[in-house]
Write an enzyme that holds these catalytic residues in place. Sequence first.
Site, PDB file in Angstrom:
ATOM      1  N   GLU A  78      53.331 -30.930  82.051  1.00 49.46           N
ATOM      2  CA  GLU A  78      52.791 -31.786  83.327  1.00 49.46           C
ATOM      3  C   GLU A  78      51.970 -32.926  83.286  1.00 49.46           C
ATOM      4  OE1 GLU A  78      51.994 -28.846  86.162  1.00 49.46           O
ATOM      5  OE2 GLU A  78      54.167 -28.297  86.564  1.00 49.46           O
ATOM      6  N   GLU A 109      53.606 -11.395  69.889  1.00 47.25           N
ATOM      7  CA  GLU A 109      52.010 -11.642  70.311  1.00 47.25           C
ATOM      8  C   GLU A 109      51.294 -10.751  68.991  1.00 47.25           C
ATOM      9  OE1 GLU A 109      50.452  -8.601  73.578  1.00 47.25           O
ATOM     10  OE2 GLU A 109      51.960 -10.042  74.360  1.00 47.25           O
TER      11      GLU A 109
END
Length: 268
Positions: A78, A109
């Site tokens: 953004e 992960e």
Amino acid sequence: MSTTETPSHYNHLEQMSVHELLTNINKEDKTVPLAVEKAIPQLEKLVEATVAKMKEGGRLFYIGAGTSGRLGVVDASECPPTYGVPFDMVIGIMAGGDTAIRKAVEFAEDDDQQAIRDLNAFGVNEKDVVVGIAASGRTPYVIGGLEACNDRGITTGCIVCNANSKVAAVAKFPVEVVTGPEFVTGSTRMKAGTAQKLALNMLTTSTMIRLGRVKGNKMVDMQLTNHKLVDRGTRMIMDELNISEEKAKELLDLHGSVRAAISAQGEH
């Protein structure tokens, strides 16, 4: 046990009415901004370090897994349309790659060497800042990535939701937003995710303002990628220059950005 994994303050959730569910979720959510407030001194140090590095031409990287990784990707993606910065100035990387944005990648992960490999693909160096995002504060992907960056003299930070975590211990500029038990036990996409989103908003918004990407209170460098944003840009120019909508639109079309339109008029 970490507080994000401790049992919910509520029980028998399946027996609650929809109204009770929504009311109690909201009650828990109200505690999040207060937790973020306590972390402002830590956030301030991270912002100052990030601004200093970016003024030298550095970039901001986020590394994370699951919800935490996705939030980093969202925040990074953004920045270009909002502040007109290059797409590679703020970069979100998550365990499992872009595929994991939509679909969980099993055990991604748990690899403590993968983050630095992912960062190396972007040529990470000592000018950059790498922020690990991990609600639990114990994600191997994030810990390994930050440790590798420290070894290279790269500035590191983190946003975690437990106190005294391994991730915070590794980060040079840790931000600990302790949100406590989730409404659904262990569901850190809820309060912890909200806290991380707020902290990320604060980090990049403050950084971009300090880098001169806002004028007054307006996004003068935003990319004009749809009619809504063109209309917003037109209103900004109208307000700043005290001119008609028609004239403002004409200037925006001519110069291609709010900042350029305003600056050009200031030169006359």
